[in-house]
Design an enzyme around this catalytic site. Structure first.
Site, mmCIF file in Angstrom:
data_model
loop_
_atom_site.group_PDB
_atom_site.id
_atom_site.type_symbol
_atom_site.label_atom_id
_atom_site.label_comp_id
_atom_site.label_asym_id
_atom_site.label_seq_id
_atom_site.Cartn_x
_atom_site.Cartn_y
_atom_site.Cartn_z
ATOM 1 N N GLY A 88 0.547 -1.243 0.061
ATOM 2 C CA GLY A 88 0.055 0.131 -0.070
ATOM 3 C C GLY A 88 0.867 1.396 -0.065
ATOM 4 O O GLY A 88 0.395 2.364 -0.408
ATOM 5 N N LYS A 107 12.459 2.189 -1.214
ATOM 6 C CA LYS A 107 10.995 2.353 -1.360
ATOM 7 C C LYS A 107 10.604 3.453 -2.328
ATOM 8 O O LYS A 107 10.961 4.739 -1.857
ATOM 9 C CB LYS A 107 10.249 2.395 -0.074
ATOM 10 N N ASP A 201 0.496 1.290 11.919
ATOM 11 C CA ASP A 201 0.451 0.099 10.709
ATOM 12 C C ASP A 201 1.125 -1.000 11.397
ATOM 13 O O ASP A 201 1.792 -1.711 10.735
ATOM 14 C CB ASP A 201 0.691 0.587 9.395
#
Length: 793
Positions: A88, A107, A201
């Site tokens: 995500g 990333k 998260d």
């Protein structure tokens, strides 16, 4: 989306509280909300397509179907070499930094973020805040950068997979393994929460393992702003995020704080133990979220009855619906997790008993007690009979012998009552050491070295036919627990002596107990002054050199060989008696250069923490007066300090005393980036464990035989040599014909002269010398984080 909730007036969406459980037979709209698939959610790009449509711009970041096309491309100084995954928050690649020859993870941020300036600015601010986190249980962020229109984050490469990978390929973890993973994550959360960051998260997929086995929390701060915007149902009922691990306040889009992470960590613990996702049977995404808010708190024993009660209790407290009912800090949760880890008191026993098993043990004890009662009555009868018949005979014959010789008879050792800890076939020893917490590797390696010696002795027939047994109790490097352990070892377990206790703060309370009760306290892993009095305490013996010896060698090396100005040597020390001892050693060594203690810069950190921010700040502010830094610290704070010094490009030479844990320090550098290790000095109190000295070869042979999966190291070598010295004292007592008592063994130890264990220094004890060696060896790390011998004299 704001923190106001799901009831956005523009969209007329309802809150989760307004969604009751759905009856499939009566609801026509259920099919519009498809069952959740965790694998699909984890691989969904946040707005990768919709973001481009709304902005009208063509996304430049990688899309899910084109992610592999980036392999081989150059991104700044990084060569992309492989695809690690996509989720995500973007696509993650493996890349190589040719500048310092290091592999990293990169990333690339999703297109939606890159195309929304306000969102991007907020996101980068959070990423920078996360980048300032430096902790052994947090995945490090090396760089946040931009190449053209592509924004990317360079991170520490974790090659051991995630906890989620383990669950998919192997299944649930054992209670002990799961507890250790969550405990490590707690330590990472502690430093983040202290810095004002909430992860938001936490899930198994974000608990990553290094190639050395260390668990680290990933994506700190990276999801914070994005989840605020995207945590909502889309028109087709999909939720961006991972609702299995979301706290009730997240599900209701309320303001969250540290306790939201605690809930998610509890949910993750549940999954690691059971293999099931929390509330996975609830149905749709909305129903899962509703369950987080209103369903009963989960009990992992409903899935597996063998899961220990303590593990279940931790989950139920962490996952309480109201934040006020949960653990209020990660540190509180960590305390209970450590209690689960310390269930096992004997080295190598990793069994954690559940309530049913505890009842079984109690039942067996009762049955045993009943049987023992019958045996006891029979024994009493027999003993009484013998006393009535044999005692008069003994006194009669003894009287005759005395009248004949004029001398009292002397009982042989075989006829004397056995001392505490001595049985017909055993010599029972104990140790109180750190088997959990920040210094658990020091404790376990010390124990392993001692056990390697004891097992070798036992395999050769023991001491006069008696085998050596070691009872290990975990004190977590905490003085209060160490004191309790000493009392239990001597008063409960009835050990003969303690050997190899770890730590100065713990020794401050255990040595007085030993002296007061006349218990033998042998070869602790500490160089503290309090154990080296002049004249020495009768019941305390040391193997290793003192911290004063080690720091004197460092000062000599820096001043005489590296030409460091004596007034520019600073100290980074733990804020307790361990640090105080090390600082005193530095101060004493600097006296010859006319440097007063008050003029020596000292910075520090608290025991069992890694909070070094203020210490780093002070050193940076005083960098003009610091050319060398002597570290009296454990491995994690020491490694972090070196990392901060080198990241800030401060020209400071560093050295650490042996208690740092040499192998652990090297491993920590390898995980940070082996280049951090270059030129870091560590003093040692035993020779290099890979040398060809006779004593070291004997140690390595024993380790290979009894612990073939463990690597040799300085600490286990110290444990092995300490055990060999103690065994020599036992052998001398037995060979002299004296009974094995504390006083006799001490007398035998004091008679050890010119003992050559094949390590260099010759060992001599005496009534006024309870110090086996004052020798200090030098080692230095290279850019591969490997030790080399260093001549310091």
């Amino acid at each position: 989306m704001s923190d106001e909730g799901f009831n956005n007036r523009a969209s007329e969406e309802e809150t989760v509280d307004e969604f009751p459980p759905v009856d499939i037979s009566q609801e026509e709209t259920v099919d519009e909300i498809p069952p959740i698939n965790i694998n699909e959610i984890d691989k969904t790009m946040i707005g990768a397509d919709s973001g481009a449509e709304k902005s009208g711009n063509q996304p430049v970041g990688p899309s899910a179907d084109k992610a592999a096309a980036w392999i081989g491309r150059q991104l700044g100084k990084y060569q992309i070499t492989g695809l690690l995954g996509q989720g995500g928050m973007g696509v993650v690649y493996q890349a190589h930094d040719s500048t310092i020859e290091r592999d990293v993870a990169i990333k690339l941020l999703p297109a939606e973020l890159a195309s929304d300036k306000k969102m991007l600015d907020r996101f980068l601010a959070e990423a920078k805040a996360a980048g300032r986190l430096t902790h052994p249980h947090v995945v490090s962020i090396h760089e946040i950068s931009q190449e053209g229109d592509v924004y990317f984050i360079v991170m520490e490469l974790m090659t051991g997979g995630s906890a989620d990978d383990h669950l998919e390929s192997i299944g649930p973890y054992s209670p002990l393994e799961a507890t250790r993973i969550i405990a490590d994550a707690c330590e990472g959360l502690m430093v983040a929460h202290t810095s004002g960051l909430v992860h938001r998260d936490i899930k198994p997929g974000n608990l990553l393992q290094s190639k050395h086995g260390t668990i680290k929390v990933a994506d700190f701060g990276l999801a914070k702003r994005v989840i605020q915007q995207s945590q909502q149902l889309t028109q087709d009922g999909q939720l961006i995020g991972t609702p299995y691990f979301m706290s009730p306040e997240q599900c209701e889009s309320k303001t969250v704080d540290n306790r939201s992470d605690i809930y998610s960590l509890g949910a993750t613990y549940y999954t690691l133990l059971t293999g099931d996702h929390p509330y996975e049977d609830a149905g749709s995404i909305v129903q899962i979220m509703y369950a987080h808010c209103h369903a009963d708190v989960l009990d992992p024993r409903d899935v597996d009855s063998k899961i220990p009660d303590k593990c279940a209790a931790i989950i139920q407290k962490a996952m309480a619906k109201k934040p006020d009912d949960r653990y209020q800090t990660a540190e509180e949760m960590l305390t209970d997790l450590k209690a689960v880890e310390t269930q096992s008191e004997r080295y190598g026993d990793t069994k954690v008993l559940n309530q049913d098993e505890l009842k079984d043990v109690s039942k067996r004890k009762n049955e045993t007690s009943h049987l023992q009662g019958k045996i006891f009555n029979a024994v009493i009868f027999t003993v009484t009979f013998l006393l009535l018949t044999l005692v008069p005979y003994y006194f009669w014959t003894n009287r005759e012998q005395h009248e004949t010789t004029g001398q009292p008879s002397k009982a042989s050792p075989a006829n004397q009552p056995l001392a505490q800890g001595i049985t017909a076939d055993k010599i029972i020893l104990g140790t109180s050491t750190a088997m959990t917490g920040a210094n658990k590797e020091l404790g376990s390696n010390m124990v392993m070295g001692m056990q390697a010696c004891f097992k070798s002795v036992n395999a050769s027939g023991g001491i006069g036919g008696r085998n050596l047994e070691l009872i290990v109790k975990d004190d977590g490097y905490e003085p209060d627990q160490a004191h309790k352990n000493m009392h239990q070892l001597f008063e409960g377990d009835k050990v003969f002596a303690v050997i190899g206790n770890v730590g100065t703060p713990t020794a401050e309370v255990t040595v007085p107990y030993a002296n007061e009760n006349k218990y033998l306290f042998f070869a602790p892993l500490t160089g503290a002054r309090s154990l080296r009095r002049d004249p020495p305490d009768r019941y305390v013996f040391n193997l290793r050199a003192s911290y004063a010896d080690e720091t004197e060698a460092m000062v000599h090396y820096f001043v005489e060989k590296k030409r460091v100005s004596p007034d520019k040597i600073a100290v980074f020390a733990q804020n307790d008696s361990f640090g105080d001892d090390g600082f005193a050693g530095v101060a004493k060594a600097l006296e010859k250069y006319k440097i007063q203690p008050e003029n020596i810069l000292r910075v520090g950190y608290d025991r069992n923490t890694t909070q070094i921010t203020e210490a780093v700040k002070t050193i940076e502010q005083n960098q003009d007066r610091v050319e060398a830094l002597i570290m009296v610290a454990t491995f994690k704070p020491a490694a972090l300090m070196v990392q901060q010094i080198k990241d800030r490009k401060l020209n400071i030479q560093v050295a650490a005393v042996s208690f740092v844990g040499s192998e652990l320090l090297a491993q920590q550098f390898k995980e940070m980036g082996a280049d951090y290790a270059e030129d870091v000095i560590v003093t040692q109190v035993v020779p290099y464990y890979l040398s060809s000295a006779s004593g070291v070869l004997r140690y390595r042979a024993a380790m290979k035989k009894f612990y073939p999966l463990s690597k040799p190291g300085f600490v286990s070598l110290e444990g092995f040599l300490a055990a060999e010295c103690f065994v020599e004292g036992l052998k001398k007592t037995v060979s002299s014909g004296e009974a094995l008592t504390t006083e006799n063994v001490i007398d035998s130890l004091e008679q050890i002269k010119n003992l050559d264990l094949g390590i260099g220094p010759i060992i001599n004890f005496g009534p006024s010398r309870h110090q086996a060696s004052n020798r200090v060896w030098g080692t230095i790390l290279d850019k591969k984080a490997q030790y080399k011998e260093l001549e310091m004299q």
